[in-house]
Motif scaffolding. Structure first.
Motif, mmCIF file in Angstrom:
data_model
loop_
_atom_site.group_PDB
_atom_site.id
_atom_site.type_symbol
_atom_site.label_atom_id
_atom_site.label_comp_id
_atom_site.label_asym_id
_atom_site.label_seq_id
_atom_site.Cartn_x
_atom_site.Cartn_y
_atom_site.Cartn_z
ATOM 1 N N GLN A 1 -10.279 -7.293 8.340
ATOM 2 C CA GLN A 1 -11.223 -7.428 7.225
ATOM 3 C C GLN A 1 -12.571 -6.883 7.709
ATOM 4 O O GLN A 1 -12.830 -6.827 8.921
ATOM 5 C CB GLN A 1 -11.338 -8.897 6.804
ATOM 6 C CG GLN A 1 -12.256 -9.189 5.625
ATOM 7 C CD GLN A 1 -11.925 -8.367 4.384
ATOM 8 O OE1 GLN A 1 -12.316 -7.200 4.278
ATOM 9 N NE2 GLN A 1 -11.190 -8.967 3.452
ATOM 10 N N VAL A 2 -13.422 -6.480 6.764
ATOM 11 C CA VAL A 2 -14.754 -6.014 7.151
ATOM 12 C C VAL A 2 -15.493 -7.165 7.839
ATOM 13 O O VAL A 2 -15.131 -8.329 7.661
ATOM 14 C CB VAL A 2 -15.545 -5.511 5.923
ATOM 15 C CG1 VAL A 2 -14.804 -4.354 5.254
ATOM 16 C CG2 VAL A 2 -15.793 -6.647 4.924
ATOM 17 N N PRO A 3 -16.515 -6.864 8.645
ATOM 18 C CA PRO A 3 -17.211 -7.944 9.358
ATOM 19 C C PRO A 3 -17.741 -9.011 8.399
ATOM 20 O O PRO A 3 -18.103 -8.711 7.255
ATOM 21 C CB PRO A 3 -18.360 -7.217 10.061
ATOM 22 C CG PRO A 3 -17.908 -5.808 10.185
ATOM 23 C CD PRO A 3 -17.056 -5.540 8.983
ATOM 24 N N THR A 4 -17.779 -10.245 8.885
ATOM 25 C CA THR A 4 -18.151 -11.393 8.059
ATOM 26 C C THR A 4 -19.427 -11.133 7.258
ATOM 27 O O THR A 4 -19.496 -11.454 6.069
ATOM 28 C CB THR A 4 -18.374 -12.624 8.961
ATOM 29 O OG1 THR A 4 -17.311 -12.674 9.906
ATOM 30 C CG2 THR A 4 -18.374 -13.892 8.152
ATOM 31 N N SER B 1 -7.900 -3.416 6.582
ATOM 32 C CA SER B 1 -8.499 -3.965 5.354
ATOM 33 C C SER B 1 -8.258 -3.006 4.184
ATOM 34 O O SER B 1 -7.665 -1.942 4.347
ATOM 35 C CB SER B 1 -9.997 -4.151 5.574
ATOM 36 O OG SER B 1 -10.604 -2.883 5.790
ATOM 37 N N GLY B 2 -8.716 -3.390 3.017
ATOM 38 C CA GLY B 2 -8.722 -2.504 1.852
ATOM 39 C C GLY B 2 -7.344 -1.966 1.507
ATOM 40 O O GLY B 2 -6.427 -2.747 1.211
ATOM 41 N N PRO B 3 -7.172 -0.630 1.561
ATOM 42 C CA PRO B 3 -5.885 -0.055 1.159
ATOM 43 C C PRO B 3 -4.729 -0.495 2.062
ATOM 44 O O PRO B 3 -3.586 -0.569 1.605
ATOM 45 C CB PRO B 3 -6.119 1.454 1.257
ATOM 46 C CG PRO B 3 -7.283 1.602 2.181
ATOM 47 C CD PRO B 3 -8.133 0.399 1.956
ATOM 48 N N GLY B 4 -5.023 -0.781 3.320
ATOM 49 C CA GLY B 4 -3.965 -1.289 4.196
ATOM 50 C C GLY B 4 -3.426 -2.594 3.649
ATOM 51 O O GLY B 4 -2.209 -2.814 3.570
ATOM 52 N N ALA B 5 -4.330 -3.459 3.237
ATOM 53 C CA ALA B 5 -3.922 -4.756 2.697
ATOM 54 C C ALA B 5 -3.226 -4.592 1.348
ATOM 55 O O ALA B 5 -2.174 -5.186 1.109
ATOM 56 C CB ALA B 5 -5.147 -5.664 2.559
ATOM 57 N N THR B 6 -3.799 -3.764 0.448
ATOM 58 C CA THR B 6 -3.159 -3.634 -0.872
ATOM 59 C C THR B 6 -1.787 -2.985 -0.734
ATOM 60 O O THR B 6 -0.862 -3.321 -1.462
ATOM 61 C CB THR B 6 -4.031 -2.835 -1.866
ATOM 62 O OG1 THR B 6 -4.357 -1.569 -1.286
ATOM 63 C CG2 THR B 6 -5.305 -3.589 -2.195
ATOM 64 N N ASN B 7 -1.640 -2.042 0.206
ATOM 65 C CA ASN B 7 -0.330 -1.410 0.384
ATOM 66 C C ASN B 7 0.743 -2.399 0.829
ATOM 67 O O ASN B 7 1.920 -2.225 0.518
ATOM 68 C CB ASN B 7 -0.417 -0.290 1.432
ATOM 69 C CG ASN B 7 -0.872 1.020 0.823
ATOM 70 O OD1 ASN B 7 -0.937 1.143 -0.388
ATOM 71 N ND2 ASN B 7 -1.174 1.990 1.679
ATOM 72 N N ILE B 8 0.368 -3.393 1.573
ATOM 73 C CA ILE B 8 1.376 -4.286 2.144
ATOM 74 C C ILE B 8 1.725 -5.437 1.184
ATOM 75 O O ILE B 8 2.699 -6.159 1.401
ATOM 76 C CB ILE B 8 0.895 -4.825 3.516
ATOM 77 C CG1 ILE B 8 2.101 -5.101 4.431
ATOM 78 C CG2 ILE B 8 0.039 -6.069 3.385
ATOM 79 C CD1 ILE B 8 1.730 -5.295 5.894
#
Lengths: 136, 559
Positions: free
Chosen positions: B100-103, B73-80
């Motif tokens: 993603q963070v828990p629901t 999530s977070g930076p992992g997602a923005t980096n990709i």
């Protein structure tokens, strides 16, 4: 993204449109509305047409539809949305300019996975006129 | 069956035929990483999430099948994101699964929470935020179906951590996702197209990535040969016609040869196959092929008439359309047109000054090509080296050429080349890069070493952001700004520091021998090639200008 109140019309092209207070889908995260297309000169009446969309009803569908208008610089004058029947789909009425880009606009809309059907709605303007009594 | 959401994801990916996933683990995707222990899928640990996206592209672009990458999530997602956007613009089927963070924490600004769904709306073909573990049974096959159907594209699936950990009980696996049937097209339109082609005296085929995506190259050759129609390719269409084919005109557009752009000026019919009239190919669209009618065949209906209104637009899989067209098109030698195109090509060929000198752009590219087997896979980064490679490398078949066309992403080359090497370990994967681009994903040298990928990086090193420098020279009065690197890294030393074999042709008594040895040895290797900083890519159509306003590239010119 919040599920918006389906009884409310929104007009993201309005000059005083305020992101901080907007409760419509257009200003939710990821779908900020910043139409780059110039507005028609004051006094000219741009003919409009109403498109009726059947869409999947989930919290992201407004992002997809509004975002497409923003990034492809199509004009969007108004939106009405209501869930249908069991709530798995919604009907969306879009008030858009009837110009030479309308065909391209419809083709781009039909590419969205969540848009199930799309056609021009002859009597759609009545719906917007009726809602206008409650807003603005 | 009873399993966790994470295990279900792995089973469904296995059933889609996925054997390798590139990614980086983090807090929000740890359940999925734990599920690798019970999966046949191999994981490749990259060093930056963007590289995971590009490795998946390397696999997808070479095989034509969807490939998968993982990020947290977070930076992992923005980096990709950049690699996903790149896949969108070049229509590459990549499935990106993010944690993603828990629901229950969504919307609370939790640690490493970002609205991945919202961020990926405009850069994917479709995207999902999975809200319950049961949805995985439909979302995963659907994602593959969407990525492969029609015009391919990337799909992002955001899976909250609690959905990955939740248990699910179900009776049977869903069918793996398969592409939808291609759109049906009318044979009346095919007859009309054939009529226009048969009536044309000066037709040209303008072929793009759609030819490669629909495996239409053999059909394209048959059409061109039967009706004697020359073929110009877009940047992403390179490889759809072998370089040696007599009807092949090479690349058109901004850095196409003068002769090719002149032929486009004169033609009376453009047969546009699997293309989108990109501005780099057409120049100023209003003046593109001013004397020609247009037949446009593409699988994406929204491309028909988006930029140029065709006389005839056909929404179709381009291979099926060409195959339907073939029996209706008359065999024709078109002697006058063939003579004219030959004349233009001979008078204005692709000039490659310095091709005999190894330490020049054209020299290193042509001589590297001569040393490689035909099955080598060629990728590039973005900039001058990319355009020189597009102009000079003798491509022979589809999916041999991997480059970032639409988005033009520096940093694309190395991870994509590693992905290609993973997909085809027996072939040599060569990445032509520049000293600007390579630094944008240089950390992936570690990945290449770790998996011993058969990747050769050929670095055209001019100490500049060369294409920027070129534009400043040509269009900004040679007022250079921020295009020169004052610090010049010793790339061979850097590569060795990562544990990679390296050579610097600047220091070699016999550079050709050193290059051949570097290309021959198995495993990764880094080859630094010093080139002159003032070399420009010619010809060049100024951005926004018509294709007939080419600068440079005359055969008598020396630069």
């Amino acid at each position: 993204m919040q599920q918006r109140d389906p009884h409310e019309e929104m007009n993201p092209n309005e000059a005083d449109h305020d992101e901080a207070t907007c409760e419509g889908g257009c200003c939710s995260k990821g779908a900020a509305y910043d139409p780059p297309a110039p507005k028609a000169p004051a006094g000219t009446v741009v003919p409009t047409v109403v498109l009726r969309l059947s869409v999947r009803n989930h919290p992201g569908v407004m992002s997809h539809v509004c975002g497409m208008f923003a990034r492809r610089a199509f004009n969007l004058e108004g939106i009405l949305v209501l869930p249908v029947m069991d709530g798995t789909t919604s009907t969306m009425l879009l008030l858009v300019h009837d110009d030479r880009r309308l065909d391209q606009l419809e083709r781009q809309l039909s590419k969205l996975e969540d848009v199930l059907e799309i056609h021009r709605e002859a009597t759609g303007h009545r719906a917007f006129a009726a809602v206008a009594e409650f807003i603005g | 069956m009873n399993m966790t959401g994470a295990e279900l994801i792995m089973r469904l990916l296995e059933r889609q035929g996925i054997t390798t996933i590139a990614g980086i683990p983090g807090g929000a995707n740890l359940p999925m990483y734990d599920a690798f222990h019970t999966s046949s899928i191999q994981h490749i640990l990259v060093r930056h999430e963007q590289a995971a996206g590009f490795m998946a592209q390397g696999m997808a672009r070479t095989t034509g099948l969807p490939a998968v990458c993982f990020a947290t999530s977070g930076p992992g997602a923005t980096n990709i994101l950049t690699a996903i956007a790149d896949a969108k613009l070049d229509s590459v089927p990549v499935i990106c699964i993010t944690g993603q963070v828990p629901t229950g924490l969504i919307g609370s600004d939790a640690f490493q929470e970002i609205d991945t769904y919202g961020l990926t709306v405009p850069i994917t073909k479709h995207n999902y935020l999975v809200r319950t573990v049961e949805e995985l049974l439909t979302v995963i096959p659907d994602a593959f179906r969407i990525a492969m159907s029609g015009r391919p594209g990337p799909v992002v699936i955001d899976v909250p951590k609690d959905v990955q950990s939740a248990r699910i009980e179900f009776d049977a696996y869903p069918e793996p996702g398969a592409p939808d049937a291609p759109p049906r097209f009318s044979h009346d339109d095919i007859f009309r197209a054939a009529g226009l082609i048969n009536a044309s005296e000066k037709p040209v085929i303008y072929a793009g990535a759609g030819i490669i995506g629909s495996n239409a190259a053999p059909a394209l050759h048959a059409l061109a040969e039967k009706a004697s129609i020359p073929v110009a390719c877009t940047l992403l269409g390179l490889g759809s016609m072998p370089d040696s084919h007599p009807l092949y005109l090479g690349m058109l557009g901004m850095h196409g040869s003068r002769g090719t752009n002149m032929i486009m000026e004169e033609c009376d019919l453009v047969i546009a196959l699997g293309v989108r009239f990109d501005d780099r190919a057409t120049g100023k669209a209003a003046e593109f092929c001013p004397k020609a009618h247009i037949i446009h065949i593409d699988i994406d209906r929204s491309e028909l008439g988006k930029i140029k209104l065709p006389m005839l637009g056909i929404e179709a899989d381009v291979r099926l359309a060409i195959e339907a067209l073939l029996p209706e098109v008359g065999a024709d030698k078109r002697s006058d047109w063939t003579a004219r195109t030959t004349e233009l090509r001979e008078a204005h060929p692709m000039a490659m000054p310095g091709a005999d000198d190894l330490l020049t752009p054209y020299g290193i590219i042509r001589q590297t090509a001569a040393m490689l087997d035909d099955d080598a896979i060629i990728s590039t980064d973005v900039g001058q080296h990319q355009m020189w490679t597009a102009q000079a490398y003798p491509f022979t078949y589809p999916r041999q050429w991997l480059t970032s066309g639409g988005l033009g992403t520096m940093g694309f080359g190395l991870p994509t080349a590693i992905g290609a090497a993973v997909a085809f370990p027996e072939r040599t994967s060569v990445c032509f890069s520049g000293d600007g681009s390579i630094l944008m994903n240089i950390q992936e040298l570690a990945t290449a070493v770790e998996i011993n990928a058969n990747v050769k990086i050929v670095l055209l090193n001019n100490g500049h952001l060369g294409l920027v420098r070129q534009q400043q020279e040509l269009f900004y009065g040679a007022r250079y700004m921020a295009s020169r690197f004052e610090a010049r890294p010793d790339f061979a030393t850097i590569a060795r520091g990562f544990g990679m074999a390296a050579c610097d042709l600047a220091n070699e008594a016999n550079p050709a021998e050193a290059l051949a040895a570097a290309l021959r040895q198995p495993g990764p290797c880094f080859i630094n090639v010093p080139i002159a900083e003032e070399d420009c890519v010619f010809p060049m159509v100024p951005p926004g200008a018509a294709n007939h306003t080419m600068i440079g590239g005359e055969t008598h010119a020396t630069a």
